[in-house]
Design a protein around this motif. Sequence first.
Motif, PDB file in Angstrom:
ATOM      1  N   LEU A 220       6.817   1.990   0.672  1.00 36.71           N
ATOM      2  CA  LEU A 220       7.104   0.845  -0.196  1.00 36.71           C
ATOM      3  C   LEU A 220       8.604   0.685  -0.411  1.00 36.71           C
ATOM      4  N   GLY A 221       9.307   1.796  -0.663  1.00 32.10           N
ATOM      5  CA  GLY A 221      10.752   1.712  -0.866  1.00 32.10           C
ATOM      6  C   GLY A 221      11.481   1.198   0.363  1.00 32.10           C
ATOM      7  N   LEU A 222      11.101   1.681   1.534  1.00 29.98           N
ATOM      8  CA  LEU A 222      11.723   1.200   2.768  1.00 29.98           C
ATOM      9  C   LEU A 222      11.424  -0.273   3.003  1.00 29.98           C
ATOM     10  N   ALA A 223      10.188  -0.696   2.689  1.00 30.50           N
ATOM     11  CA  ALA A 223       9.827  -2.097   2.881  1.00 30.50           C
ATOM     12  C   ALA A 223      10.653  -3.004   1.968  1.00 30.50           C
ATOM     13  N   VAL A 224      10.840  -2.571   0.722  1.00 30.14           N
ATOM     14  CA  VAL A 224      11.646  -3.372  -0.211  1.00 30.14           C
ATOM     15  C   VAL A 224      13.090  -3.471   0.274  1.00 30.14           C
ATOM     16  N   LEU A 225      13.646  -2.356   0.751  1.00 28.47           N
ATOM     17  CA  LEU A 225      15.033  -2.368   1.232  1.00 28.47           C
ATOM     18  C   LEU A 225      15.191  -3.229   2.480  1.00 28.47           C
TER      19      LEU A 225
ATOM     20  N   GLY B 132       6.628   4.884   8.638  1.00 31.80           N
ATOM     21  CA  GLY B 132       7.068   3.674   9.324  1.00 31.80           C
ATOM     22  C   GLY B 132       5.957   2.664   9.501  1.00 31.80           C
ATOM     23  N   TYR B 133       4.760   3.153   9.832  1.00 30.25           N
ATOM     24  CA  TYR B 133       3.627   2.230  10.021  1.00 30.25           C
ATOM     25  C   TYR B 133       3.271   1.532   8.714  1.00 30.25           C
ATOM     26  N   TYR B 134       3.182   2.301   7.647  1.00 32.92           N
ATOM     27  CA  TYR B 134       2.799   1.697   6.366  1.00 32.92           C
ATOM     28  C   TYR B 134       3.933   0.889   5.763  1.00 32.92           C
ATOM     29  N   MET B 135       5.169   1.159   6.183  1.00 29.62           N
ATOM     30  CA  MET B 135       6.275   0.282   5.816  1.00 29.62           C
ATOM     31  C   MET B 135       6.034  -1.123   6.370  1.00 29.62           C
ATOM     32  N   ILE B 136       5.536  -1.215   7.605  1.00 27.83           N
ATOM     33  CA  ILE B 136       5.237  -2.517   8.198  1.00 27.83           C
ATOM     34  C   ILE B 136       4.148  -3.232   7.416  1.00 27.83           C
ATOM     35  N   VAL B 137       3.147  -2.484   6.955  1.00 26.28           N
ATOM     36  CA  VAL B 137       2.078  -3.080   6.146  1.00 26.28           C
ATOM     37  C   VAL B 137       2.651  -3.681   4.862  1.00 26.28           C
ATOM     38  N   TYR B 138       3.519  -2.923   4.194  1.00 28.07           N
ATOM     39  CA  TYR B 138       4.131  -3.430   2.965  1.00 28.07           C
ATOM     40  C   TYR B 138       5.082  -4.594   3.241  1.00 28.07           C
ATOM     41  N   LEU B 139       5.792  -4.536   4.358  1.00 27.59           N
ATOM     42  CA  LEU B 139       6.676  -5.647   4.708  1.00 27.59           C
ATOM     43  C   LEU B 139       5.888  -6.941   4.868  1.00 27.59           C
TER      44      LEU B 139
ATOM     45  N   ALA C 129       5.924  -8.866  -7.969  1.00 29.65           N
ATOM     46  CA  ALA C 129       5.601  -8.367  -6.623  1.00 29.65           C
ATOM     47  C   ALA C 129       4.569  -7.247  -6.661  1.00 29.65           C
ATOM     48  N   ALA C 130       4.763  -6.286  -7.565  1.00 33.52           N
ATOM     49  CA  ALA C 130       3.860  -5.125  -7.594  1.00 33.52           C
ATOM     50  C   ALA C 130       2.396  -5.516  -7.787  1.00 33.52           C
ATOM     51  N   PRO C 131       2.077  -6.411  -8.744  1.00 33.84           N
ATOM     52  CA  PRO C 131       0.659  -6.803  -8.857  1.00 33.84           C
ATOM     53  C   PRO C 131       0.117  -7.492  -7.604  1.00 33.84           C
ATOM     54  N   MET C 132       0.981  -8.192  -6.869  1.00 34.72           N
ATOM     55  CA  MET C 132       0.524  -8.875  -5.662  1.00 34.72           C
ATOM     56  C   MET C 132       0.416  -7.928  -4.466  1.00 34.72           C
ATOM     57  N   LEU C 133       0.912  -6.705  -4.630  1.00 34.70           N
ATOM     58  CA  LEU C 133       0.839  -5.721  -3.551  1.00 34.70           C
ATOM     59  C   LEU C 133      -0.329  -4.753  -3.726  1.00 34.70           C
ATOM     60  N   LYS C 134      -1.170  -4.984  -4.718  1.00 35.53           N
ATOM     61  CA  LYS C 134      -2.212  -3.993  -5.006  1.00 35.53           C
ATOM     62  C   LYS C 134      -3.214  -3.868  -3.863  1.00 35.53           C
ATOM     63  N   HIS C 135      -3.519  -4.970  -3.162  1.00 33.23           N
ATOM     64  CA  HIS C 135      -4.460  -4.884  -2.041  1.00 33.23           C
ATOM     65  C   HIS C 135      -3.843  -4.119  -0.880  1.00 33.23           C
ATOM     66  N   ALA C 136      -2.563  -4.348  -0.625  1.00 29.57           N
ATOM     67  CA  ALA C 136      -1.875  -3.585   0.421  1.00 29.57           C
ATOM     68  C   ALA C 136      -1.796  -2.115   0.040  1.00 29.57           C
ATOM     69  N   THR C 137      -1.529  -1.835  -1.233  1.00 28.69           N
ATOM     70  CA  THR C 137      -1.460  -0.447  -1.686  1.00 28.69           C
ATOM     71  C   THR C 137      -2.809   0.237  -1.550  1.00 28.69           C
ATOM     72  N   PHE C 138      -3.878  -0.484  -1.864  1.00 32.53           N
ATOM     73  CA  PHE C 138      -5.213   0.084  -1.712  1.00 32.53           C
ATOM     74  C   PHE C 138      -5.483   0.441  -0.253  1.00 32.53           C
ATOM     75  N   PHE C 139      -5.113  -0.449   0.657  1.00 37.63           N
ATOM     76  CA  PHE C 139      -5.312  -0.173   2.083  1.00 37.63           C
ATOM     77  C   PHE C 139      -4.493   1.035   2.526  1.00 37.63           C
ATOM     78  N   VAL C 140      -3.226   1.080   2.100  1.00 33.60           N
ATOM     79  CA  VAL C 140      -2.343   2.176   2.500  1.00 33.60           C
ATOM     80  C   VAL C 140      -2.874   3.509   1.986  1.00 33.60           C
ATOM     81  N   VAL C 141      -3.239   3.558   0.708  1.00 34.08           N
ATOM     82  CA  VAL C 141      -3.709   4.809   0.113  1.00 34.08           C
ATOM     83  C   VAL C 141      -5.014   5.257   0.767  1.00 34.08           C
ATOM     84  N   MET C 142      -5.918   4.326   1.008  1.00 31.91           N
ATOM     85  CA  MET C 142      -7.198   4.701   1.596  1.00 31.91           C
ATOM     86  C   MET C 142      -7.022   5.238   3.011  1.00 31.91           C
TER      87      MET C 142
END
Length: 302
Positions: free
Chosen positions: A99-104, A181-188, A217-230
């Motif tokens: 997430l941090g890399l995606a934001v940067l 790196g892969y999950y950075m792309i998901v967050y991007l 942004a964070a509330p709108m990323l919850k679905h991406a976060t769920f996918f990444v964590v799972m």
Amino acid sequence: MPVNAAAKTKKRLPLGMRNSLIGISFILPNFIGFFIFILIPVCFSFVLSVMKWDGFNEMTFIGLDNFRAIFGQSAFRNSLARTLTFTAVTVAITTFAALGLAVLLNKKILFKGIFRSSIFFPYIASMVSIAVVWRLMFMRNFGPINEFLRFMGVSDPPGWIATTQWALPAVMIVYIWKFMGYYMIVYLAALQDIPVELREAASIDGASGFQFFWRVAAPMLKHATFFVVMMLMINSFKSFDLIFAMTEGGPGQSTTLLSLYIYNRAFIAFDYGQTSAAALILFAIIAAATILQLRVERKMSL
């Protein structure tokens, strides 16, 4: 004559049926492979979990003795505890790092494409080559990492994969480096899906970058976060190839996770009953964690 027969057959088949047959022809090879190489072995593992079998002699039904036996083994309990620790640490750090890399890298910076490619590259690199390179980097006496630490003033740097204390953290570092790196792309992708109008409205209202991220942004990323964590959780529980290539579960049993314990019971101890029992326990843990996440995600979506 055969041409006319083929034309008549084509006319007899409705368009919907022809489309269905074409679709089935595409998925049938994959389904056959799934049935032979996944479904049948999984079903057979349920049978083996209540049997005593070494692969050579006749199977003997022993009920739940395999489960009692492995829970009575300190090697199984320790590997389960290490697996839970490995999963918790790698999932949390990889998620935040991605997430941090995606934001940067979502900002306008020079050489953004080069940075994205370089961070994503470890994900597509061969796991064996990565393990070999990192084994050399973690060498105690001549490894680049310890040489750098000595240069920075650390007189006695860690032994890394040569010691029971640092071997598992070393594997965690490599695992996080490979997959972030892969999950950075998901967050991007999720960040770039946020409407520009929301950013403009937030800037007009005087919101800082952190306030926009936390409130919008964070509330709108919850679905991406769920996918990444799972996905991270499932892959962490099943992690085998990196550990086997780097440490083979050692030194001692310090990096023997549940997946490697299952491998050892199958191909070293030749106890396929206990192997299947341990595999089913791993399956139950992953299934329970996944169901729990699905329920949490569903409640968050309401």
